[in-house]
Design a protein around this motif. Structure first.
Motif, PDB file in Angstrom:
ATOM      1  N   LEU A   1      33.514  43.986  34.875  1.00  0.00           N
ATOM      2  CA  LEU A   1      34.293  44.548  33.774  1.00  0.00           C
ATOM      3  C   LEU A   1      34.625  43.418  32.826  1.00  0.00           C
ATOM      4  CD1 LEU A   1      36.785  46.643  35.919  1.00  0.00           C
ATOM      5  CD2 LEU A   1      34.681  47.455  34.816  1.00  0.00           C
ATOM      6  N   PHE A   2      34.495  43.672  31.523  1.00  0.00           N
ATOM      7  CA  PHE A   2      34.841  42.629  30.568  1.00  0.00           C
ATOM      8  C   PHE A   2      35.585  43.196  29.384  1.00  0.00           C
ATOM      9  CE2 PHE A   2      30.369  43.678  30.496  1.00  0.00           C
ATOM     10  CZ  PHE A   2      30.093  44.020  29.176  1.00  0.00           C
ATOM     11  N   GLU A   3      36.606  42.426  28.959  1.00  0.00           N
ATOM     12  CA  GLU A   3      37.440  42.770  27.810  1.00  0.00           C
ATOM     13  C   GLU A   3      37.191  41.711  26.740  1.00  0.00           C
ATOM     14  OE1 GLU A   3      42.176  42.956  26.621  1.00  0.00           O
ATOM     15  OE2 GLU A   3      41.614  42.946  28.731  1.00  0.00           O
ATOM     16  N   TYR A   4      36.738  42.152  25.571  1.00  0.00           N
ATOM     17  CA  TYR A   4      36.430  41.225  24.489  1.00  0.00           C
ATOM     18  C   TYR A   4      37.687  40.689  23.824  1.00  0.00           C
ATOM     19  CZ  TYR A   4      31.451  41.098  24.398  1.00  0.00           C
ATOM     20  OH  TYR A   4      30.149  40.814  24.730  1.00  0.00           O
ATOM     21  N   LEU A   5      37.750  39.366  23.703  1.00  0.00           N
ATOM     22  CA  LEU A   5      38.785  38.697  22.935  1.00  0.00           C
ATOM     23  C   LEU A   5      38.231  38.363  21.545  1.00  0.00           C
ATOM     24  CD1 LEU A   5      40.040  36.325  25.769  1.00  0.00           C
ATOM     25  CD2 LEU A   5      40.969  38.549  25.090  1.00  0.00           C
ATOM     26  N   HIS A   6      36.917  38.030  21.489  1.00  0.00           N
ATOM     27  CA  HIS A   6      36.206  37.776  20.233  1.00  0.00           C
ATOM     28  C   HIS A   6      34.719  38.003  20.461  1.00  0.00           C
ATOM     29  CE1 HIS A   6      35.632  36.148  16.219  1.00  0.00           C
ATOM     30  NE2 HIS A   6      34.527  35.633  16.711  1.00  0.00           N
ATOM     31  N   PRO A   7      34.034  38.638  19.542  1.00  0.00           N
ATOM     32  CA  PRO A   7      34.568  39.344  18.392  1.00  0.00           C
ATOM     33  C   PRO A   7      35.391  40.552  18.839  1.00  0.00           C
ATOM     34  CG  PRO A   7      32.225  39.824  18.624  1.00  0.00           C
ATOM     35  CD  PRO A   7      32.580  38.808  19.665  1.00  0.00           C
ATOM     36  N   GLU A   8      36.122  41.110  17.896  1.00  0.00           N
ATOM     37  CA  GLU A   8      36.956  42.265  18.199  1.00  0.00           C
ATOM     38  C   GLU A   8      36.099  43.402  18.750  1.00  0.00           C
ATOM     39  OE1 GLU A   8      39.848  45.365  15.788  1.00  0.00           O
ATOM     40  OE2 GLU A   8      39.619  43.322  15.038  1.00  0.00           O
ATOM     41  N   ALA A   9      36.586  44.038  19.796  1.00  0.00           N
ATOM     42  CA  ALA A   9      35.854  45.150  20.409  1.00  0.00           C
ATOM     43  C   ALA A   9      35.742  46.298  19.420  1.00  0.00           C
ATOM     44  CB  ALA A   9      36.560  45.609  21.680  1.00  0.00           C
ATOM     45  N   ILE A  10      34.640  47.005  19.492  1.00  0.00           N
ATOM     46  CA  ILE A  10      34.389  48.143  18.619  1.00  0.00           C
ATOM     47  C   ILE A  10      34.525  49.414  19.445  1.00  0.00           C
ATOM     48  CG2 ILE A  10      32.667  49.327  17.202  1.00  0.00           C
ATOM     49  CD1 ILE A  10      31.369  46.551  16.757  1.00  0.00           C
ATOM     50  N   GLU A  11      35.430  50.279  19.034  1.00  0.00           N
ATOM     51  CA  GLU A  11      35.586  51.568  19.716  1.00  0.00           C
ATOM     52  C   GLU A  11      34.382  52.447  19.404  1.00  0.00           C
ATOM     53  OE1 GLU A  11      37.825  52.873  21.840  1.00  0.00           O
ATOM     54  OE2 GLU A  11      39.121  51.125  21.865  1.00  0.00           O
ATOM     55  N   ALA A  12      33.914  53.144  20.384  1.00  0.00           N
ATOM     56  CA  ALA A  12      32.815  54.089  20.212  1.00  0.00           C
ATOM     57  C   ALA A  12      33.175  55.360  20.955  1.00  0.00           C
ATOM     58  CB  ALA A  12      31.517  53.504  20.777  1.00  0.00           C
ATOM     59  N   ALA A  13      32.580  56.450  20.524  1.00  0.00           N
ATOM     60  CA  ALA A  13      32.811  57.712  21.222  1.00  0.00           C
ATOM     61  C   ALA A  13      32.256  57.592  22.638  1.00  0.00           C
ATOM     62  CB  ALA A  13      32.135  58.858  20.480  1.00  0.00           C
ATOM     63  N   PRO A  14      32.951  58.142  23.632  1.00  0.00           N
ATOM     64  CA  PRO A  14      32.438  58.081  25.003  1.00  0.00           C
ATOM     65  C   PRO A  14      31.059  58.746  25.098  1.00  0.00           C
ATOM     66  CG  PRO A  14      34.714  58.834  24.994  1.00  0.00           C
ATOM     67  CD  PRO A  14      34.248  58.811  23.564  1.00  0.00           C
ATOM     68  N   THR A  15      30.198  58.168  25.914  1.00  0.00           N
ATOM     69  CA  THR A  15      28.859  58.702  26.133  1.00  0.00           C
ATOM     70  C   THR A  15      28.946  60.095  26.743  1.00  0.00           C
ATOM     71  OG1 THR A  15      28.054  56.477  26.555  1.00  0.00           O
ATOM     72  CG2 THR A  15      26.671  58.271  27.324  1.00  0.00           C
ATOM     73  N   GLN A  16      28.123  60.983  26.255  1.00  0.00           N
ATOM     74  CA  GLN A  16      28.009  62.320  26.827  1.00  0.00           C
ATOM     75  C   GLN A  16      26.888  62.314  27.863  1.00  0.00           C
ATOM     76  OE1 GLN A  16      30.236  64.794  26.139  1.00  0.00           O
ATOM     77  NE2 GLN A  16      31.223  63.152  25.006  1.00  0.00           N
ATOM     78  N   PRO A  17      26.967  63.170  28.876  1.00  0.00           N
ATOM     79  CA  PRO A  17      25.971  63.142  29.949  1.00  0.00           C
ATOM     80  C   PRO A  17      24.516  63.282  29.489  1.00  0.00           C
ATOM     81  CG  PRO A  17      27.842  64.459  30.619  1.00  0.00           C
ATOM     82  CD  PRO A  17      28.052  64.113  29.166  1.00  0.00           C
TER      83      PRO A  17
ATOM     84  N   THR B   1      37.116  45.856  45.459  1.00  0.00           N
ATOM     85  CA  THR B   1      37.933  44.654  45.563  1.00  0.00           C
ATOM     86  C   THR B   1      37.537  43.680  44.458  1.00  0.00           C
ATOM     87  OG1 THR B   1      36.383  43.666  47.129  1.00  0.00           O
ATOM     88  CG2 THR B   1      38.251  44.839  48.058  1.00  0.00           C
ATOM     89  N   VAL B   2      38.523  42.928  43.986  1.00  0.00           N
ATOM     90  CA  VAL B   2      38.259  41.914  42.976  1.00  0.00           C
ATOM     91  C   VAL B   2      37.643  40.707  43.676  1.00  0.00           C
ATOM     92  CG1 VAL B   2      39.266  40.383  41.234  1.00  0.00           C
ATOM     93  CG2 VAL B   2      40.144  42.723  41.512  1.00  0.00           C
ATOM     94  N   LEU B   3      36.425  40.366  43.276  1.00  0.00           N
ATOM     95  CA  LEU B   3      35.726  39.219  43.852  1.00  0.00           C
ATOM     96  C   LEU B   3      35.995  37.949  43.061  1.00  0.00           C
ATOM     97  CD1 LEU B   3      32.283  40.949  44.522  1.00  0.00           C
ATOM     98  CD2 LEU B   3      34.179  40.617  46.121  1.00  0.00           C
ATOM     99  N   GLY B   4      36.337  38.117  41.785  1.00  0.00           N
ATOM    100  CA  GLY B   4      36.627  36.957  40.951  1.00  0.00           C
ATOM    101  C   GLY B   4      36.991  37.373  39.543  1.00  0.00           C
ATOM    102  N   ARG B   5      37.624  36.443  38.855  1.00  0.00           N
ATOM    103  CA  ARG B   5      38.020  36.629  37.457  1.00  0.00           C
ATOM    104  C   ARG B   5      37.683  35.357  36.712  1.00  0.00           C
ATOM    105  NH1 ARG B   5      42.859  39.958  36.154  1.00  0.00           N
ATOM    106  NH2 ARG B   5      43.309  41.307  37.901  1.00  0.00           N
ATOM    107  N   ASP B   6      37.444  35.506  35.412  1.00  0.00           N
ATOM    108  CA  ASP B   6      37.162  34.327  34.612  1.00  0.00           C
ATOM    109  C   ASP B   6      37.344  34.675  33.140  1.00  0.00           C
ATOM    110  OD1 ASP B   6      36.467  31.711  34.027  1.00  0.00           O
ATOM    111  OD2 ASP B   6      34.421  31.865  34.763  1.00  0.00           O
ATOM    112  N   THR B   7      37.425  33.642  32.341  1.00  0.00           N
ATOM    113  CA  THR B   7      37.344  33.777  30.893  1.00  0.00           C
ATOM    114  C   THR B   7      36.070  33.064  30.494  1.00  0.00           C
ATOM    115  OG1 THR B   7      39.743  33.821  30.656  1.00  0.00           O
ATOM    116  CG2 THR B   7      38.470  33.284  28.695  1.00  0.00           C
ATOM    117  N   VAL B   8      35.239  33.747  29.734  1.00  0.00           N
ATOM    118  CA  VAL B   8      33.925  33.224  29.394  1.00  0.00           C
ATOM    119  C   VAL B   8      33.825  33.046  27.891  1.00  0.00           C
ATOM    120  CG1 VAL B   8      31.451  33.704  29.459  1.00  0.00           C
ATOM    121  CG2 VAL B   8      32.891  34.344  31.400  1.00  0.00           C
ATOM    122  N   ARG B   9      33.420  31.846  27.491  1.00  0.00           N
ATOM    123  CA  ARG B   9      33.163  31.564  26.076  1.00  0.00           C
ATOM    124  C   ARG B   9      32.366  30.275  25.985  1.00  0.00           C
ATOM    125  NH1 ARG B   9      39.139  30.036  23.894  1.00  0.00           N
ATOM    126  NH2 ARG B   9      39.653  28.555  25.513  1.00  0.00           N
ATOM    127  N   GLY B  10      31.944  29.974  24.799  1.00  0.00           N
ATOM    128  CA  GLY B  10      31.177  28.758  24.569  1.00  0.00           C
ATOM    129  C   GLY B  10      29.814  29.096  23.995  1.00  0.00           C
TER     130      GLY B  10
END
Length: 147
Positions: free
Chosen positions: A67-83, A28-37
């Motif tokens: 869970l967080f989605e970067y607005l700045h700096p731009e997110a960097i794609e990386a290969a998914p972690t292997q086990p 369940t979603v407990l909360g949402r926010d935008t974080v910066r500063g």
């Protein structure tokens, strides 16, 4: 000294997609926010740190996922972690019905990496790739819920 686990944080490509996946599994979603500063830049160590976040909880209160989605700096794609790689590995959930959980995951385009296994007649479990390549382990305890 006492210590308490707050949450596990995972950067995602698309916050809404990740929220839909994990809430369909039962979180369940407990909360949402935008974080910066300045405080966020200092704490995280990234100049101009700016993210959208969602905090999700499991129904029994045993853990939280941030869970967080970067607005700045731009997110960097990386290969998914292997086990077998060193570093952040996976997030694991015990589910009541593994087959039902896999049906939910499949609706999000997520399928087992290899298949479903049984561990010593204790768990049926599998790893799958969730949104943004997150490695997710789902396990059903055999013979009861273990609560």
């Amino acid at each position: 000294m006492s210590i308490h686990m707050e949450n596990v944080g995972i950067a995602v490509r698309d916050l809404e997609e990740a929220i839909a996946f994990f809430t369909d599994l039962g979180l369940t979603v407990l909360g949402r926010d935008t974080v910066r500063g300045e405080w966020a830049s200092t704490a995280v160590g990234l100049d101009g740190n700016h993210v959208r976040i969602a905090l999700l909880g499991v129904p029994d209160g045993s853990g939280q996922l941030e869970l967080f989605e970067y607005l700045h700096p731009e997110a960097i794609e990386a290969a998914p972690t292997q086990p077998h790689e060193i570093g952040m590995h996976r997030v694991a959930f015990r589910v009541e019905d593994l087959d039902a959980a896999l049906e939910i995951a499949a609706r999000h385009g997520c399928r087992p990496v290899r298949g479903v296994a049984t561990y010593e007649d204790v768990y049926r479990l599998t790893y799958l790739r969730g949104p943004s390549g997150i490695l997710v382990m789902l396990a059903e305890q055999l013979g009861g819920t273990g609560d």
